[in-house]
Structure formats: structure tokens, C-alpha cells
Design an enzyme around this catalytic site. Structure first.
Site, PDB file in Angstrom:
ATOM      1  CG  ASP A 181       7.815   3.360 -11.362  1.00 40.39           C
ATOM      2  OD1 ASP A 181       6.718   3.623 -12.225  1.00 40.39           O
ATOM      3  OD2 ASP A 181       7.549   2.965 -10.075  1.00 40.39           O
ATOM      4  CE  LYS A 203       3.430   3.822 -10.997  1.00 40.12           C
ATOM      5  NZ  LYS A 203       4.358   4.903 -10.748  1.00 40.12           N
ATOM      6  CD  GLU A 206       5.846   9.341 -11.267  1.00 37.29           C
ATOM      7  OE1 GLU A 206       6.646  10.702 -11.215  1.00 37.29           O
ATOM      8  OE2 GLU A 206       6.610   8.719 -10.146  1.00 37.29           O
ATOM      9  CD  GLU A 240       2.157   9.075  -4.857  1.00 40.78           C
ATOM     10  OE1 GLU A 240       2.803   8.641  -5.365  1.00 40.78           O
ATOM     11  OE2 GLU A 240       2.822   9.097  -3.847  1.00 40.78           O
TER      12      GLU A 240
HETATM   13  O1  KIV Z   1       7.405   4.293  -6.738  1.00 34.45           O
HETATM   14  C1  KIV Z   1       6.126   3.457  -6.588  1.00 34.45           C
HETATM   15  O2  KIV Z   1       5.890   2.677  -5.709  1.00 34.45           O
HETATM   16  C2  KIV Z   1       5.331   4.159  -6.512  1.00 34.45           C
HETATM   17  C3  KIV Z   1       3.799   3.465  -6.261  1.00 34.45           C
HETATM   18  C4  KIV Z   1       3.445   4.366  -4.656  1.00 34.45           C
HETATM   19  C5  KIV Z   1       2.436   3.909  -6.978  1.00 34.45           C
HETATM   20  O3  KIV Z   1       4.662   4.657  -7.593  1.00 34.45           O
END
Ligand code: KIV
Length: 278
Positions: free
Chosen positions: A97, A127, A129, A196
């Protein structure tokens, strides 16, 4: 067979899961299973369980580091935990992330930070957002060969703007915008998109509209895959669980009881025994 998977030489490892393989799973109608992982043993165990994607989520901040939100999480922290997960050399795809403020300043900043997560962290993808506002970042990352997973709906890094963790896109205009942004992220090259905290009907509509898979968390059954925070599904987190969490274990209770038994044994001088001594 030893019964211990670490010692079982006959175990044939799965082929490494790649981002094209994840897209292909949608085409085949094969549900994609995603959990978060932040450390070496969890990554090993989840990989042995046949999980498809290990997400080193910035949820790290709330479930492991004790922060109240994901906002204080830094690139260094995600990097540290991504390295631990990668060291497990999982067959599962490892997605790191991008934390808050690691990709919002400029495309250059985003490239540098995503590059670190891949190059130094060993992640297979990143990933981030957002929709329209992150489109230039997604385009550039994909262009230089970094696979990107998108994330729409209740994006926790926007908790201050949302005024709390509330289900998003309940109204028609917001639903149309989310669908448009999902298509935009797909056209920018995202290989999958997390949805989400949105109504299940919208999860269905977005899933049908895209060729790349949707990964739902509180977005209904129709999504191409599902993700849960491992501490939630294992019963390791003390905070309030959202409605979409299903607990598959109560590990906090199991661990507490083990610590209590150990405490009692030490206090009563029952530990160590002769067999446990040299
Ligand atoms: O940070 C995380 O764990 C997430 C998931 C909940 C999709 O973004």
C-alpha cells in the site's frame, strides 16, 4: 510426511501469482482471495493456505502499530513490513500500500516511493487510493512497469474528509461518479480495483462494467474477489469490527489463555521441567 510443512520436502510450491494471472482469474470466474499480511510468519501461513494476494495494507497502522487511523503511516513503515512479507518468498502476489502523502504531492514523488516499495521492499505491485485525482500517477506507474491496484469507495486515507468511516456512494450521483472513476482507473492500467464500503448493488454494477477484477471489502458478493484485514478475520484486533467482517478464529483469546497458562507455570515453578532443561 512430517506433519510440519517446513520439513515436508514433497510439497510442490504453487506457481508465482502474477498480475496477468489475477486478471485471468476474473475471466475464468475464479474468485480471488486476498488478506493483509505485515510479517514473515503470517505471510508464510497465508501462502500455505493458498491465498492469492497478500496486501501489506496501511491498515498496518491501526492493527499493528497502534495508530488511530492510517494517516500517520509512513513509506518507511510500509517498506519495513513489505520486506518481511517478501522474505517469506510467497507464491502469492505481494501488493504494498502507498501510505497517505506518499503519492499526493507529485507524479515524481509517487514514482520514487512506489519504486522503493518494489525495488527495496520486494513488492510485486502497489495499491493507492482515489479515482480521477490519481489517474496521472496510475498512468505513469503503469508506463514504467509498476502494476497498480486501485481503491475506491470508503478509502480510509480520506477519513477526515468523509467525517468518519461511513459507507460511501449511497446516492445516485456518487454512484455514477464511482463507476466512472472505476472505468478511468481501468483505462489508466490498474490490474484490479478494491471496492470498499459501498452498496452491494454498486459493487455488482462496477464488477460487471470492468474487465479487470474488483476486490470487495464491504462491497457485496458479486465482486471478483474479497479482501479482509487478517487481524479482523483472525480475531486479533480489539477495536470495533465493521459489519462486513467475518471472524474465522478468536486468536486474541487463544493467545491470552496461552500467556496465562505460561504465567501460572512460571509462578508455580512448573516451568521449565527437567526435559526442558540442559
Ligand atoms: O490497508 C488495508 O488493509 C486496505 C484493505 C482493507 C483493502 O486497504
Amino acid at each position: 510426511m512430517s506433519g510440519d510443512p517446513r520439513l515436508d520436502a514433497t510439497r510442490s510450491p504453487r506457481a508465482k501469482v502474477t498480475t496477468p494471472a489475477i486478471v485471468e482469474m476474473k475471466r475464468r470466474g475464479d474468485p480471488i482471495v486476498v488478506v493483509t499480511a505485515y510479517d514473515f510468519p503470517t505471510a508464510r501461513i497465508a501462502d500455505e493456505a493458498g491465498i492469492d494476494i497478500l496486501l501489506v495494507g496501511d491498515s498496518l497502522g491501526t492493527v499493528v502499530l497502534g495508530y488511530e487511523t492510517t494517516l500517520p503511516v509512513t513509506v518507511e513503515e510500509v517498506l519495513h513490513h513489505t520486506r518481511a512479507v517478501s522474505r517469506a518468498r510467497p507464491s502469492a502476489l505481494v501488493v504494498a500500500d502507498m501510505p497517505f502523502m506518499s503519492y499526493q504531492v507529485s507524479v515524481e514523488q509517487a514514482v520514487r516511493n512506489a519504486g522503493r516499495l518494489i525495488q527495496q521492499g520486494g513488492a510485486d505491485a502497489v495499491k493507492l487510493e482515489g479515482g480521477e485525482r490519481v489517474a496521472p500517477v496510475v498512468r505513469r506507474l503503469v508506463e514504467i512497469g509498476i502494476p497498480v491496484m486501485g481503491h475506491l469507495g470508503l478509502t480510509p486515507q480520506s477519513v477526515l474528509a468523509f467525517g468518519g468511516y461511513k459507507v460511501q456512494a449511497r446516492g445516485e450521483a456518487d454512484q455514477e461518479r464511482l463507476l466512472r472513476e472505476a472505468k478511468l482507473l481501468e483505462s489508466c492500467g490498474c490490474f484490479s480495483i478494491v471496492l470498499e464500503g459501498i452498496p452491494a448493488r454498486l459493487g455488482t454494477a462496477v464488477t460487471r462494467a470492468l474487465a479487470v477484477p474488483t476486490i470487495g471489502i464491504g462491497a457485496g458478493l458479486a465482486c471478483d474477489g474479497q479482501v479482509l484485514v487478517s487481524h479482523d478475520l483472525l480475531g486479533l484486533y480489539h477495536g470495533r469490527s465493521p459489519k462486513f467482517v467475518r471472524r474465522y478464529a478468536e486468536l486474541a483469546t487463544t493467545i491470552r489463555e496461552a500467556f496465562e497458562r505460561y504465567r501460572d507455570d512460571v509462578k508455580a515453578r512448573r516451568f521449565p521441567s527437567e526435559r526442558e532443561s540442559y
